[in-house]
Design a protein around this motif. Structure first.
Motif, PDB file in Angstrom:
ATOM      1  N   TRP A 207       0.812  -1.475  -0.116  1.00 50.92           N
ATOM      2  CA  TRP A 207      -0.351  -0.077  -0.007  1.00 50.92           C
ATOM      3  C   TRP A 207       0.788   1.256   0.234  1.00 50.92           C
ATOM      4  O   TRP A 207       0.514   2.103  -1.441  1.00 50.92           O
ATOM      5  CB  TRP A 207      -1.272  -0.298   1.349  1.00 50.92           C
ATOM      6  CG  TRP A 207      -2.034   1.021   1.341  1.00 50.92           C
ATOM      7  CD1 TRP A 207      -2.414   1.768   0.647  1.00 50.92           C
ATOM      8  CD2 TRP A 207      -3.137   0.936   2.589  1.00 50.92           C
ATOM      9  NE1 TRP A 207      -3.360   2.230   0.735  1.00 50.92           N
ATOM     10  CE2 TRP A 207      -3.576   2.501   1.908  1.00 50.92           C
ATOM     11  CE3 TRP A 207      -3.047   0.301   3.779  1.00 50.92           C
ATOM     12  CZ2 TRP A 207      -4.804   2.588   3.273  1.00 50.92           C
ATOM     13  CZ3 TRP A 207      -4.370   0.813   3.884  1.00 50.92           C
ATOM     14  CH2 TRP A 207      -5.092   1.465   3.361  1.00 50.92           C
TER      15      TRP A 207
ATOM     16  N   ARG B 286     -10.767  -1.869   6.528  1.00 54.52           N
ATOM     17  CA  ARG B 286     -10.172  -2.212   4.982  1.00 54.52           C
ATOM     18  C   ARG B 286     -11.458  -2.704   4.586  1.00 54.52           C
ATOM     19  O   ARG B 286     -11.571  -1.847   2.919  1.00 54.52           O
ATOM     20  CB  ARG B 286     -10.192  -3.637   5.462  1.00 54.52           C
ATOM     21  CG  ARG B 286      -8.622  -3.489   6.387  1.00 54.52           C
ATOM     22  CD  ARG B 286      -7.347  -3.102   4.969  1.00 54.52           C
ATOM     23  NE  ARG B 286      -7.281  -1.372   5.141  1.00 54.52           N
ATOM     24  CZ  ARG B 286      -6.848  -0.854   6.841  1.00 54.52           C
ATOM     25  NH1 ARG B 286      -6.170  -1.674   7.369  1.00 54.52           N
ATOM     26  NH2 ARG B 286      -7.137  -0.137   6.631  1.00 54.52           N
TER      27      ARG B 286
ATOM     28  N   ALA C 105     -12.347   1.368   3.209  1.00 54.95           N
ATOM     29  CA  ALA C 105     -11.710   1.400   2.224  1.00 54.95           C
ATOM     30  C   ALA C 105     -11.961   1.009   0.621  1.00 54.95           C
ATOM     31  O   ALA C 105     -12.060   1.306  -0.534  1.00 54.95           O
ATOM     32  CB  ALA C 105     -10.052   1.406   2.832  1.00 54.95           C
ATOM     33  N   PHE C 106     -11.973  -0.278   0.760  1.00 57.78           N
ATOM     34  CA  PHE C 106     -12.985  -0.935  -0.447  1.00 57.78           C
ATOM     35  C   PHE C 106     -14.306  -0.343  -1.053  1.00 57.78           C
ATOM     36  O   PHE C 106     -14.137  -0.358  -2.360  1.00 57.78           O
ATOM     37  CB  PHE C 106     -12.957  -2.509  -0.160  1.00 57.78           C
ATOM     38  CG  PHE C 106     -11.651  -3.264   0.019  1.00 57.78           C
ATOM     39  CD1 PHE C 106     -10.476  -2.999   0.184  1.00 57.78           C
ATOM     40  CD2 PHE C 106     -12.452  -4.739   0.829  1.00 57.78           C
ATOM     41  CE1 PHE C 106      -9.270  -3.773   0.937  1.00 57.78           C
ATOM     42  CE2 PHE C 106     -11.199  -5.469   1.501  1.00 57.78           C
ATOM     43  CZ  PHE C 106      -9.910  -4.940   0.896  1.00 57.78           C
TER      44      PHE C 106
ATOM     45  N   ILE D 236     -13.274   2.569  -3.801  1.00 57.44           N
ATOM     46  CA  ILE D 236     -12.776   2.307  -4.694  1.00 57.44           C
ATOM     47  C   ILE D 236     -13.808   2.754  -6.062  1.00 57.44           C
ATOM     48  O   ILE D 236     -14.714   1.615  -6.166  1.00 57.44           O
ATOM     49  CB  ILE D 236     -12.088   0.669  -4.984  1.00 57.44           C
ATOM     50  CG1 ILE D 236     -11.189   0.821  -3.597  1.00 57.44           C
ATOM     51  CG2 ILE D 236     -11.476   0.657  -6.735  1.00 57.44           C
ATOM     52  CD1 ILE D 236     -10.562  -0.823  -3.698  1.00 57.44           C
TER      53      ILE D 236
ATOM     54  N   ALA E  46     -10.597  -6.321  -4.430  1.00 59.61           N
ATOM     55  CA  ALA E  46     -10.426  -6.443  -2.888  1.00 59.61           C
ATOM     56  C   ALA E  46     -11.291  -7.048  -2.403  1.00 59.61           C
ATOM     57  O   ALA E  46     -11.791  -8.121  -1.744  1.00 59.61           O
ATOM     58  CB  ALA E  46     -10.756  -4.824  -2.942  1.00 59.61           C
TER      59      ALA E  46
ATOM     60  N   CYS F 165      -4.963  -3.376  -4.337  1.00 60.69           N
ATOM     61  CA  CYS F 165      -6.641  -1.904  -4.683  1.00 60.69           C
ATOM     62  C   CYS F 165      -6.170  -1.178  -3.653  1.00 60.69           C
ATOM     63  O   CYS F 165      -7.145   0.128  -4.448  1.00 60.69           O
ATOM     64  CB  CYS F 165      -7.331  -2.859  -4.408  1.00 60.69           C
ATOM     65  SG  CYS F 165      -7.264  -5.454  -5.634  1.00 60.69           S
ATOM     66  N   LEU F 166      -6.378  -0.920  -3.069  1.00 58.11           N
ATOM     67  CA  LEU F 166      -6.482   0.508  -1.502  1.00 58.11           C
ATOM     68  C   LEU F 166      -5.564   1.202  -2.838  1.00 58.11           C
ATOM     69  O   LEU F 166      -5.935   2.897  -2.148  1.00 58.11           O
ATOM     70  CB  LEU F 166      -5.724   0.067  -0.477  1.00 58.11           C
ATOM     71  CG  LEU F 166      -6.182  -1.267   0.066  1.00 58.11           C
ATOM     72  CD1 LEU F 166      -5.398  -1.412   1.501  1.00 58.11           C
ATOM     73  CD2 LEU F 166      -8.154  -0.571   0.585  1.00 58.11           C
ATOM     74  N   ASN F 167      -4.601   1.082  -3.270  1.00 60.70           N
ATOM     75  CA  ASN F 167      -4.248   2.804  -3.846  1.00 60.70           C
ATOM     76  C   ASN F 167      -4.854   3.308  -5.177  1.00 60.70           C
ATOM     77  O   ASN F 167      -4.462   3.737  -6.016  1.00 60.70           O
ATOM     78  CB  ASN F 167      -2.825   2.114  -4.361  1.00 60.70           C
ATOM     79  CG  ASN F 167      -1.696   2.876  -3.446  1.00 60.70           C
ATOM     80  OD1 ASN F 167      -2.076   3.342  -2.394  1.00 60.70           O
ATOM     81  ND2 ASN F 167      -1.144   1.577  -3.228  1.00 60.70           N
TER      82      ASN F 167
END
Length: 406
Positions: free
Chosen positions: A103, A327, A330-331, A334, A343, A375-377
Motif C-alpha cells: 500500500w 479495510r 476503504a474497499f 474504490i 479487493a 487495490c487500496l491504491n
C-alpha cells in the motif's frame, strides 16, 4: 516510481513459485520470511520517496506498537516458551506488513511488467499441475490445497492486470477453474464467490440496503451449500464430537477467551505454528492432547486461523474486527469496479479459507495481501493518471501555439 515497480515485479516473480507452489522443497522453507523482511526493509528505505503513498504509515506504526505490546505481554505471561512467542511474532508480522508495505510503495506497473508477472504465475501453475499428476487422478485421497491457491491468485491477477472485457473475464474464470482438478471444499466456495463478483456485481455494495444484505446472505447460503459435506462434518453434526480436532479447537478457543480475559493466553500458545513447534501447555490444560491431530507434533494444531485469535483475547478479537472494518470501508471507496471486485473477492476468499487453514499467516497468503495493497491504491493512481493526462494535453496545446513574429 519506475525503480519501485521494477523491484516489485522481480519480487512478485520470485514469490509466486517459491512461497506457494514449491515452498515445501528443501531450502525453500524460509523464503517467505526472508522475502517479508526484504519488503519491510525496502519500504523503510523508500519512506521519503515522493511517489510512495504516505497515508498508511500512521496505521502501520499503530499495528507495530500493538504487536510489540503482545510480545511483551506474552513473554511476561509465560504460558509458553519464548521461542513460541517469536515464531508467532514473525507469522503475525507477515500479512499485515505485506499489505501495508504494498500500500505504501504503491507500485505502478507498466503493461510489460504486468505481462512478465502473469507469465510467471501462469507457468508456475502449469508446472505444478505437470509435476503433480497424482493430484488430478481419481481415487487419490490426498488433498492438494496448493493448486486452489495457485489458481485463484493467478485468476485474480489476470483479471486485475488485463483490460476489462468479457473475454478476459472468461479467461480469468478458466484459470481459476483449473483448481477444480483437485478441489478442496473451501476452494469450491471461493470459486462461487469469484463467479458471483465478476459476473453479477455491478456496483459497490451498500450494507445499509436491505437488498445488499439479502444478496450477501444468499451468496453465503450458496457457499455453504456447495461446501456442505465438510461444513456439516466440522461445524454442524460434528460440533459436539469431542474426538474431532477442528471443532474442539474452535470450542476451546472460546473457553480461552473467557479464562484469559482480556488479552488472551499470549502469542504462540494456541492453534498456531508456535504452539505446534513448542507444544503448548494449554493442550494439556484443556485435555486436547489425547485428541488425534492435537497431540505433540499433531497436524491439526495450526489448522484454522480463527481459533488463533484466542491468543490475543477479547481485545485482540475486537482489534481484528476493527482492522477488517477499516479495510471494507476503504474497499467501498474504490471507484474502479475492477479493483473493487478483486479487493472484495480477496476478502471473501480469505474469510472462507481461514475457517480451515492458516495460510493468512504463511507465505501462501502473501499473494492475497499484495493484491489488497494494490487495490487500496486504485483511487490515488486513477487521480494521478488523470492529472498526468491533463498536463500532457496542456503541453500539446502549448506546443501548437505559434507566437507572432515581429
Amino acid at each position: 516510481m519506475n525503480s519501485i515497480a521494477k523491484f516489485f515485479t522481480i519480487y512478485w516473480i520470485i514469490y509466486f513459485p517459491t512461497c506457494i507452489a514449491y515452498n515445501d522443497l528443501p531450502g525453500f522453507n524460509s523464503v517467505d520470511e526472508v522475502m517479508t523482511a526484504i519488503l519491510i526493509v525496502y519500504t523503510f528505505i523508500k519512506k521519503w520517496h515522493p511517489d510512495t503513498n504516505p497515508e498508511p504509515w500512521k496505521e502501520y506504526f499503530s499495528f507495530l506498537w500493538i504487536l510489540g505490546f503482545y510480545v511483551v505481554y506474552s513473554l511476561i505471561r509465560q504460558v509458553n516458551v519464548p521461542g513460541a512467542v517469536w515464531i508467532e511474532f514473525v507469522q503475525q508480522m507477515r500479512p499485515y506488513s505485506i499489505i501495508y508495505c504494498t500500500w505504501i510503495l504503491n507500485p505502478q506497473f507498466t503493461e510489460k511488467q504486468k505481462k512478465w508477472m502473469l507469465w510467471a504465475m501462469g507457468l508456475t501453475l502449469a508446472s505444478w499441475i505437470y509435476y503433480h499428476p497424482e493430484a488430478t487422478q481419481s481415487g487419490v485421497e490426498a488433498e492438494f490445497p496448493v493448486l486452489g491457491q495457485l489458481a485463484i491468485c493467478t485468476g485474480m491477477a489476470y483479471y486485475l492486470f488485463t483490460e476489462e472485457t468479457k473475454l478476459n473475464k472468461y479467461i480469468a474464470t478458466a484459470i481459476v477453474l483449473t483448481g477444480m482438478l483437485a478441489p478442496k471444499f473451501k476452494f469450491m466456495g471461493e470459486v462461487t464467490c469469484f463467479i458471483a463478483l465478476l459476473f453479477f456485481l455491478k456496483k459497490q455494495l451498500d450494507f445499509k440496503s436491505s437488498k445488499t444484505v439479502m444478496s450477501v446472505i444468499l451468496l453465503m447460503a450458496v457457499v455453504i451449500a456447495v461446501t456442505w459435506q465438510r461444513f456439516d462434518i466440522y461445524y454442524y453434526s460434528g460440533w459436539n464430537n469431542a474426538e474431532l480436532a477442528r471443532p474442539m479447537t474452535y470450542k476451546t478457543s472460546l473457553q480461552i477467551l473467557w479464562d484469559y480475559f482480556p488479552f488472551g493466553s499470549g502469542m504462540g500458545t494456541f492453534a498456531s505454528w508456535g504452539a505446534c513447534e513448542h507444544y503448548s501447555p494449554l493442550y494439556y490444560t484443556y485435555h486436547l492432547n489425547n485428541i488425534w491431530g492435537l497431540g505433540p507434533g499433531g497436524g491439526f494444531i495450526a489448522d484454522a486461523f480463527y481459533p488463533t485469535l484466542a491468543q490475543y483475547g477479547v481485545v485482540g478479537v475486537i482489534l481484528f474486527f476493527i482492522y477488517w472494518k477499516r479495510r471494507l470501508i476503504a474497499f467501498n471507496e474504490i471507484e474502479d469496479m475492477k479493483y473493487y471486485r478483486i479487493a472484495l473477492l480477496t476478502f471473501f476468499c480469505l474469510a472462507i479459507e481461514q475457517t480451515a487453514d492458516t495460510s493468512w499467516l504463511s507465505g501462501k497468503g502473501m499473494g492475497y495481501c499484495m493484491l489488497i495493497g494494490l487495490c487500496l491504491n486504485a483511487n490515488r493512481n486513477a487521480n494521478f493518471n488523470e492529472n498526468e493526462d491533463d498536463l500532457e494535453d496542456i503541453d500539446e496545446d502549448e506546443s501548437r501555439t505559434e507566437l507572432p513574429m515581429g
